[in-house]
Design a protein around this motif. Structure first.
Motif, mmCIF file in Angstrom:
data_model
loop_
_atom_site.group_PDB
_atom_site.id
_atom_site.type_symbol
_atom_site.label_atom_id
_atom_site.label_comp_id
_atom_site.label_asym_id
_atom_site.label_seq_id
_atom_site.Cartn_x
_atom_site.Cartn_y
_atom_site.Cartn_z
ATOM 1 N N PHE A 115 -0.541 15.311 9.167
ATOM 2 C CA PHE A 115 -1.573 15.742 10.091
ATOM 3 C C PHE A 115 -2.386 16.924 9.580
ATOM 4 N N SER A 116 -2.263 17.215 8.290
ATOM 5 C CA SER A 116 -3.219 18.124 7.681
ATOM 6 C C SER A 116 -4.513 17.344 7.496
ATOM 7 N N GLY A 117 -5.607 18.060 7.251
ATOM 8 C CA GLY A 117 -6.891 17.374 7.112
ATOM 9 C C GLY A 117 -6.868 16.312 6.030
ATOM 10 N N GLU A 118 -6.400 16.679 4.844
ATOM 11 C CA GLU A 118 -6.353 15.743 3.725
ATOM 12 C C GLU A 118 -5.321 14.657 3.961
ATOM 13 N N GLY A 119 -4.183 15.031 4.524
ATOM 14 C CA GLY A 119 -3.123 14.059 4.748
ATOM 15 C C GLY A 119 -3.506 12.984 5.732
ATOM 16 N N SER A 120 -4.111 13.372 6.846
ATOM 17 C CA SER A 120 -4.485 12.380 7.857
ATOM 18 C C SER A 120 -5.554 11.439 7.330
ATOM 19 N N GLU A 121 -6.484 11.980 6.531
ATOM 20 C CA GLU A 121 -7.535 11.123 5.983
ATOM 21 C C GLU A 121 -6.953 10.101 5.002
ATOM 22 N N LYS A 122 -5.967 10.516 4.214
ATOM 23 C CA LYS A 122 -5.332 9.583 3.286
ATOM 24 C C LYS A 122 -4.589 8.475 4.036
ATOM 25 N N THR A 153 -11.083 -3.175 13.575
ATOM 26 C CA THR A 153 -11.991 -2.033 13.557
ATOM 27 C C THR A 153 -11.734 -1.112 14.738
ATOM 28 N N ASN A 154 -11.569 -1.698 15.922
ATOM 29 C CA ASN A 154 -11.308 -0.902 17.118
ATOM 30 C C ASN A 154 -9.973 -0.165 17.012
ATOM 31 N N GLN A 155 -8.966 -0.842 16.483
ATOM 32 C CA GLN A 155 -7.653 -0.219 16.339
ATOM 33 C C GLN A 155 -7.706 0.967 15.370
ATOM 34 N N LEU A 156 -8.468 0.821 14.293
ATOM 35 C CA LEU A 156 -8.581 1.918 13.328
ATOM 36 C C LEU A 156 -9.311 3.108 13.952
ATOM 37 N N GLN A 157 -10.330 2.833 14.750
ATOM 38 C CA GLN A 157 -11.044 3.912 15.428
ATOM 39 C C GLN A 157 -10.129 4.646 16.402
ATOM 40 N N MET A 158 -9.323 3.889 17.132
ATOM 41 C CA MET A 158 -8.376 4.507 18.056
ATOM 42 C C MET A 158 -7.336 5.327 17.308
ATOM 43 N N MET A 159 -6.911 4.822 16.162
ATOM 44 C CA MET A 159 -5.942 5.536 15.338
ATOM 45 C C MET A 159 -6.537 6.857 14.848
ATOM 46 N N ARG A 160 -7.808 6.826 14.444
ATOM 47 C CA ARG A 160 -8.473 8.040 13.984
ATOM 48 C C ARG A 160 -8.550 9.065 15.113
ATOM 49 N N MET A 161 -8.913 8.626 16.297
ATOM 50 C CA MET A 161 -8.988 9.526 17.440
ATOM 51 C C MET A 161 -7.613 10.125 17.749
ATOM 52 N N GLY A 162 -6.590 9.271 17.706
ATOM 53 C CA GLY A 162 -5.242 9.744 17.994
ATOM 54 C C GLY A 162 -4.751 10.763 16.980
ATOM 55 N N MET A 163 -5.043 10.503 15.701
ATOM 56 C CA MET A 163 -4.602 11.436 14.660
ATOM 57 C C MET A 163 -5.364 12.749 14.727
ATOM 58 N N ASN A 164 -6.656 12.689 15.075
ATOM 59 C CA ASN A 164 -7.415 13.924 15.220
ATOM 60 C C ASN A 164 -6.856 14.774 16.359
ATOM 61 N N VAL A 166 0.831 -1.205 0.000
ATOM 62 C CA VAL A 166 0.000 0.000 0.000
ATOM 63 C C VAL A 166 0.870 1.261 0.000
ATOM 64 N N ALA A 167 1.962 1.240 0.758
ATOM 65 C CA ALA A 167 2.857 2.407 0.794
ATOM 66 C C ALA A 167 3.457 2.661 -0.583
ATOM 67 N N ALA A 168 3.827 1.580 -1.279
ATOM 68 C CA ALA A 168 4.399 1.735 -2.618
ATOM 69 C C ALA A 168 3.354 2.251 -3.614
ATOM 70 N N ALA A 169 2.100 1.805 -3.448
ATOM 71 C CA ALA A 169 1.046 2.202 -4.378
ATOM 72 C C ALA A 169 0.602 3.652 -4.169
ATOM 73 N N THR A 170 0.599 4.094 -2.908
ATOM 74 C CA THR A 170 0.094 5.426 -2.597
ATOM 75 C C THR A 170 1.195 6.477 -2.473
ATOM 76 N N GLY A 171 2.421 6.025 -2.195
ATOM 77 C CA GLY A 171 3.506 6.965 -1.954
ATOM 78 C C GLY A 171 3.412 7.652 -0.611
ATOM 79 N N LEU A 172 2.502 7.160 0.244
ATOM 80 C CA LEU A 172 2.312 7.771 1.561
ATOM 81 C C LEU A 172 3.122 7.033 2.617
#
Length: 294
Positions: free
Chosen positions: A223-230, A263-274, A201-207
């Motif tokens: 941690f910009s709005g667009e960057g964190s969402e990507k 799913t729980n880990q992704l939710q926690m990650m979203r909270m942390g990044m916000n 995924v990192a190779a495909a997105t360059g992120l």
């Protein structure tokens, strides 16, 4: 009759004066209340901006709290790096020194990172991120000198999956003793899936993916709005691909539990990044909140 009219006029005048006085008092009270409410609102805004960060910063200055956190980190190093210590064949004394080095570095980084929550200006945040990046490079040099070239290469390879190992350790602790408990072999297989899919995924997105070493500019962009969402979308893609491959090695009960854990880990990650966005790049949040110019 005249006396009666005069008496009624006096009563009306007195009543009107009383009503006017009552209205003045009500207006004054309302004005005072509005002033108090505005002051309270201003104070609440001030505290909401810096209160949480100030509390964290204060906590990280408490010697007892620091000792407790450091002890917890040191215990985590035992669990997280034991496979590497075994692979490197480190003698007990060197293994202890190595884990102490890791725990101390983590504490040092955490202490400095709390400065991000103290309401510093964006310039200070940028300087701090640059400092953290420079200190990480210095730490890597320390580890290289301690381990030597060949063992340092093994360490760097191991570091690529530390985040995934931490997650799997958490999942194993949650499922220990139950039908969804993982075997050592399943854990290593899942770890391989997670590492491979993250690279794809990192190779495909360059992120950059969470856990990768990043400089200050990359962190600011993440941690910009667009960057964190990507980044979150990329992690969700990794999770989906790992889940699909996990069907090959996990039972139905294990797969269901692992999916919920993801799913729980992704939710926690979203909270942390916000939260990180709020303190690392608040100027981005401010610009996002502004309506576009007509």
């Amino acid at each position: 009759l005249i006396a009666k009219q005069r008496h009624e006029s006096l009563e009306q005048a007195s009543d009107l004066a009383a009503k006017l006085q009552a209205q003045r008092l009500a207006n004054a009270k309302a004005a005072a209340s509005a002033s108090t409410n505005q002051a309270a609102e201003d104070e609440n805004k001030k505290q909401s901006k810096g209160g949480f960060g100030d509390a964290i910063a204060k906590m990280m200055k408490d010697p007892e709290m620091l000792k407790m956190i450091r002890d917890q980190q040191r215990t985590m190093m035992d669990s997280l790096y034991s496979p590497l210590v075994k692979k490197l064949n480190l003698p007990p004394e060197e293994a202890a020194q190595f884990k102490d080095l890791l725990a101390d570095n983590m504490m040092k980084g955490a202490s400095k990172a709390t400065s991000l929550f103290g309401g510093d200006s964006s310039t200070n945040r940028t300087e701090l991120l640059n400092t953290l990046s420079a200190e990480q490079k210095s730490f890597d040099l320390q580890v290289r000198e301690f381990l030597g070239e060949s063992r340092y290469a093994e360490y760097k390879n191991y570091q690529q999956t530390v985040g995934e190992r931490t997650q799997l350790n958490q999942f194993r602790m949650q499922s220990a003793g139950g039908e969804s408990a993982l075997t050592d072999q399943q854990t290593e297989q899942l770890l391989g899936f997670m590492k491979e899919e993250k690279q794809v995924v990192a190779a495909a997105t360059g992120l950059p993916m969470p856990g990768d070493n990043q400089d200050a500019a990359t962190l600011q962009a993440m941690f910009s709005g667009e960057g964190s969402e990507k980044v979150l979308q990329s992690q969700e893609t990794v999770n989906q691909q790992v889940y699909a491959r996990a069907r090959e090695i996990l039972s139905a009960e294990q797969l269901a539990a692992f999916g919920k854990f993801q799913t729980n880990q992704l939710q926690m990650m979203r909270m942390g990044m916000n939260m990180a966005r709020k303190f690392i790049a608040p100027e981005n949040l401010a610009s996002e909140a502004q309506p576009p110019n007509p």
